[in-house]
Design an enzyme around this catalytic site. Structure first.
Site, PDB file in Angstrom:
ATOM      1  N   ARG A  77       0.836  -1.204   0.000  1.00  0.00           N
ATOM      2  CA  ARG A  77       0.000   0.000   0.000  1.00  0.00           C
ATOM      3  C   ARG A  77       0.872   1.257   0.000  1.00  0.00           C
ATOM      4  O   ARG A  77       0.568   2.233  -0.692  1.00  0.00           O
ATOM      5  CB  ARG A  77      -0.931   0.000   1.214  1.00  0.00           C
ATOM      6  CG  ARG A  77      -1.921   1.165   1.199  1.00  0.00           C
ATOM      7  CD  ARG A  77      -2.787   1.196   2.432  1.00  0.00           C
ATOM      8  NE  ARG A  77      -3.729   2.311   2.379  1.00  0.00           N
ATOM      9  CZ  ARG A  77      -4.309   2.874   3.427  1.00  0.00           C
ATOM     10  NH1 ARG A  77      -4.062   2.410   4.635  1.00  0.00           N
ATOM     11  NH2 ARG A  77      -5.138   3.889   3.292  1.00  0.00           N
ATOM     12  N   HIS A  79       0.700   4.164  -2.870  1.00  0.00           N
ATOM     13  CA  HIS A  79       0.397   5.550  -2.544  1.00  0.00           C
ATOM     14  C   HIS A  79       1.590   6.462  -2.806  1.00  0.00           C
ATOM     15  O   HIS A  79       1.402   7.662  -3.014  1.00  0.00           O
ATOM     16  CB  HIS A  79      -0.065   5.651  -1.091  1.00  0.00           C
ATOM     17  CG  HIS A  79      -1.451   5.122  -0.879  1.00  0.00           C
ATOM     18  ND1 HIS A  79      -2.321   5.642   0.053  1.00  0.00           N
ATOM     19  CD2 HIS A  79      -2.133   4.108  -1.490  1.00  0.00           C
ATOM     20  CE1 HIS A  79      -3.472   4.978   0.007  1.00  0.00           C
ATOM     21  NE2 HIS A  79      -3.368   4.038  -0.909  1.00  0.00           N
ATOM     22  N   ASP A  80       2.774   5.904  -2.822  1.00  0.00           N
ATOM     23  CA  ASP A  80       3.949   6.666  -3.224  1.00  0.00           C
ATOM     24  C   ASP A  80       3.892   6.986  -4.714  1.00  0.00           C
ATOM     25  O   ASP A  80       3.996   8.139  -5.131  1.00  0.00           O
ATOM     26  CB  ASP A  80       5.220   5.877  -2.899  1.00  0.00           C
ATOM     27  CG  ASP A  80       6.488   6.642  -3.221  1.00  0.00           C
ATOM     28  OD1 ASP A  80       6.464   7.884  -3.132  1.00  0.00           O
ATOM     29  OD2 ASP A  80       7.503   5.996  -3.539  1.00  0.00           O
ATOM     30  N   VAL A 115       1.487   9.721  -6.359  1.00  0.00           N
ATOM     31  CA  VAL A 115       1.677  11.131  -6.039  1.00  0.00           C
ATOM     32  C   VAL A 115       3.112  11.521  -6.384  1.00  0.00           C
ATOM     33  O   VAL A 115       4.050  11.069  -5.736  1.00  0.00           O
ATOM     34  CB  VAL A 115       1.391  11.411  -4.546  1.00  0.00           C
ATOM     35  CG1 VAL A 115       1.545  12.898  -4.246  1.00  0.00           C
ATOM     36  CG2 VAL A 115      -0.001  10.933  -4.167  1.00  0.00           C
ATOM     37  N   GLY A 154       4.926  10.432  -8.626  1.00  0.00           N
ATOM     38  CA  GLY A 154       5.720   9.304  -9.080  1.00  0.00           C
ATOM     39  C   GLY A 154       6.367   8.559  -7.917  1.00  0.00           C
ATOM     40  O   GLY A 154       6.221   8.915  -6.746  1.00  0.00           O
ATOM     41  N   ASP A 208       8.846   8.099  -5.700  1.00  0.00           N
ATOM     42  CA  ASP A 208       9.983   8.889  -5.223  1.00  0.00           C
ATOM     43  C   ASP A 208      10.150   8.863  -3.710  1.00  0.00           C
ATOM     44  O   ASP A 208      10.909   9.658  -3.148  1.00  0.00           O
ATOM     45  CB  ASP A 208       9.838  10.346  -5.690  1.00  0.00           C
ATOM     46  CG  ASP A 208       8.586  11.030  -5.138  1.00  0.00           C
ATOM     47  OD1 ASP A 208       7.802  10.359  -4.427  1.00  0.00           O
ATOM     48  OD2 ASP A 208       8.398  12.239  -5.420  1.00  0.00           O
ATOM     49  N   SER A 243       8.160   9.892  -1.505  1.00  0.00           N
ATOM     50  CA  SER A 243       7.608  11.066  -0.824  1.00  0.00           C
ATOM     51  C   SER A 243       6.546  10.694   0.206  1.00  0.00           C
ATOM     52  O   SER A 243       6.359  11.419   1.189  1.00  0.00           O
ATOM     53  CB  SER A 243       7.032  12.054  -1.835  1.00  0.00           C
ATOM     54  OG  SER A 243       5.973  11.475  -2.589  1.00  0.00           O
ATOM     55  N   GLU A 272       2.431  13.962   3.138  1.00  0.00           N
ATOM     56  CA  GLU A 272       1.336  13.289   2.438  1.00  0.00           C
ATOM     57  C   GLU A 272       0.580  12.362   3.372  1.00  0.00           C
ATOM     58  O   GLU A 272      -0.575  11.984   3.094  1.00  0.00           O
ATOM     59  CB  GLU A 272       1.885  12.502   1.246  1.00  0.00           C
ATOM     60  CG  GLU A 272       2.464  13.377   0.160  1.00  0.00           C
ATOM     61  CD  GLU A 272       3.244  12.596  -0.892  1.00  0.00           C
ATOM     62  OE1 GLU A 272       3.030  11.368  -1.010  1.00  0.00           O
ATOM     63  OE2 GLU A 272       4.075  13.215  -1.586  1.00  0.00           O
ATOM     64  N   ASN A 328      -4.483   8.798   2.864  1.00  0.00           N
ATOM     65  CA  ASN A 328      -3.499   8.034   3.631  1.00  0.00           C
ATOM     66  C   ASN A 328      -3.939   7.809   5.072  1.00  0.00           C
ATOM     67  O   ASN A 328      -3.132   7.408   5.911  1.00  0.00           O
ATOM     68  CB  ASN A 328      -2.146   8.748   3.610  1.00  0.00           C
ATOM     69  CG  ASN A 328      -1.426   8.565   2.293  1.00  0.00           C
ATOM     70  OD1 ASN A 328      -1.485   7.497   1.689  1.00  0.00           O
ATOM     71  ND2 ASN A 328      -0.766   9.612   1.816  1.00  0.00           N
ATOM     72  N   HIS A 356      -5.792  -6.319  -3.164  1.00  0.00           N
ATOM     73  CA  HIS A 356      -6.740  -6.463  -2.055  1.00  0.00           C
ATOM     74  C   HIS A 356      -7.118  -7.917  -1.814  1.00  0.00           C
ATOM     75  O   HIS A 356      -8.080  -8.194  -1.099  1.00  0.00           O
ATOM     76  CB  HIS A 356      -7.998  -5.630  -2.328  1.00  0.00           C
ATOM     77  CG  HIS A 356      -7.810  -4.167  -2.099  1.00  0.00           C
ATOM     78  ND1 HIS A 356      -8.777  -3.233  -2.377  1.00  0.00           N
ATOM     79  CD2 HIS A 356      -6.744  -3.465  -1.611  1.00  0.00           C
ATOM     80  CE1 HIS A 356      -8.328  -2.021  -2.070  1.00  0.00           C
ATOM     81  NE2 HIS A 356      -7.091  -2.142  -1.607  1.00  0.00           N
ATOM     82  N   THR A 357      -6.363  -8.822  -2.394  1.00  0.00           N
ATOM     83  CA  THR A 357      -6.571 -10.229  -2.069  1.00  0.00           C
ATOM     84  C   THR A 357      -5.985 -10.588  -0.705  1.00  0.00           C
ATOM     85  O   THR A 357      -6.258 -11.656  -0.172  1.00  0.00           O
ATOM     86  CB  THR A 357      -5.959 -11.143  -3.157  1.00  0.00           C
ATOM     87  OG1 THR A 357      -6.399 -12.479  -2.958  1.00  0.00           O
ATOM     88  CG2 THR A 357      -4.432 -11.118  -3.124  1.00  0.00           C
ATOM     89  N   ASP A 408     -10.332 -10.391   1.894  1.00  0.00           N
ATOM     90  CA  ASP A 408     -10.762 -11.675   1.348  1.00  0.00           C
ATOM     91  C   ASP A 408     -11.228 -12.563   2.499  1.00  0.00           C
ATOM     92  O   ASP A 408     -10.419 -12.979   3.325  1.00  0.00           O
ATOM     93  CB  ASP A 408      -9.593 -12.333   0.601  1.00  0.00           C
ATOM     94  CG  ASP A 408      -9.929 -13.705   0.051  1.00  0.00           C
ATOM     95  OD1 ASP A 408     -11.089 -14.150   0.195  1.00  0.00           O
ATOM     96  OD2 ASP A 408      -9.034 -14.339  -0.536  1.00  0.00           O
TER      97      ASP A 408
END
Length: 345
Positions: A63, A67-68, A71, A73, A75, A77, A89, A95, A193-194, A243
């Site tokens: 995750r 999420h990196d 936003v 790319g 990097d 962040s 972030e 987040n 999300h499995t 699941d």
């Protein structure tokens, strides 16, 4: 022989400069072969150790990588905490409740012991995500390296760019398209999300008065809804398995769950239950054959990992994944820090 003209010399200089820049523009499997050849083994051992003590560790790591990359790319962040000049972030609603920074810290510490100042936090996230998947039964792939770490965060970008569990299929497609990912990438990457868990606050709106209808979400299986209502009776922060069948194994059950109305999040079920959607056929193909899902997941993870990486002299190699270096010279060395993307050759 006559000497080259000034114009020719200038053209030659710019051609060489372009070649130099291009040499840093591509990620590579062999990037650390000379500087940190044992990197894959170090990270894998650290990920396995984390999963042994916390079965959710793999889902947390992947995750963070997602999420990196969505936003600014890939990097690193997303890992930056609040600091002077940095609004994290991590403060973004997208987040909310994200976890795993301490796992990244531990992996980084293991890497730094053998290869100090060499490997970026962004590359560690990419490698750890791959290991998180295949350690728990999923596919493996050759990770590409060469990302560098950002010296800035982008909370505004996180606010607008991260996919939400409350979104429609069209909204999800738009956010994936904005970072260069297509519909197959959307369906394949959603398959992460499995495994893992989600808090009730992100899906309990489906239980009653869904979208102001006065009724539950019709795409949510009634028996499954009643089961989830029982789970969530303990509070909005209670977690449920994505699941319900094999919650800690990376397999194709995410898609077979969608086929019977057991997608946990609204954004999950939208892939199968949106009338006439082109995603339905993709879900069916992944549900029918796990190998098809694994093949596309590999490709999509590489596609996502290629989103606008910082390479060459841009960014830095962070010593602490939660903080920019106090002194940031070229290639993460000592010296006065430059602004993002303006290192001195």
């Amino acid at each position: 022989m006559a000497s080259a003209s000034p114009n020719a010399a200038v053209a030659s200089f710019f051609f060489l400069a372009l070649l130099f820049r291009a040499s840093f523009a591509q990620l590579s499997e062999t990037y650390y072969d000379q500087t940190c050849p044992r990197l894959p083994n170090i990270v894998r051992a650290s990920v396995k150790k984390a999963i042994q003590s916390d079965i959710r560790a793999g889902a947390k790591l992947i995750r963070l990588h997602f999420h990196d990359c969505f936003v600014n790319g890939c990097d690193g962040s997303v890992l930056l905490e609040d600091a002077p000049g940095i609004v994290s972030e991590l403060n973004s609603p997208g987040n909310q409740g994200i976890q795993g920074l301490e796992i990244v810290d531990a992996i980084k510490a293991d890497v730094e012991k053998e290869c100090p100042g060499i490997v970026s936090c962004a590359d560690i996230l990419a490698q750890a995500s791959k290991d998180s998947v295949d350690v728990q039964g999923g596919p493996s792939w050759r990770v590409l390296y060469g990302r560098r770490d950002s010296r800035i965060a982008n909370k505004t970008g996180a606010d607008s760019g991260l996919a939400s569990p409350f979104e429609t299929l069209d909204e999800l497609k738009a956010k994936f398209a904005a970072v260069g990912l297509d519909t197959t990438d959307l369906v394949a990457l959603s398959g992460a999300h499995t495994f893992g868990r989600s808090r009730c606050v992100f899906f309990s709106h489906r239980f009653a008065n869904f979208n102001g209808t006065g009724s539950p979400d019709p795409s949510l299986d009634a028996n499954y809804r009643r089961f989830l209502e029982g789970v969530c009776a303990a509070g909005a922060n209670t977690r449920a398995n994505f699941d319900p069948v094999t919650p800690d194994v990376f397999d194709k059950n995410y898609y077979t769950n969608l086929q019977v109305g057991k997608g946990l999040l609204q954004s999950d079920q939208e892939l199968f239950s949106t009338p006439g959607a082109d995603t339905i056929a993709i879900v069916n193909s992944f549900a029918a054959r796990e190998g098809t899902f694994f093949k596309e997941f590999r490709k999509s993870m590489i596609n996502m990992g290629n989103i606008k990486p910082l390479t060459g002299w841009r960014g830095e190699i962070r010593r602490n994944c939660r903080r920019v270096n106090s002194n940031s010279g070229l290639f993460g060395g000592e010296g006065e820090g430059e602004g993002e993307g303006h290192g001195v050759m």
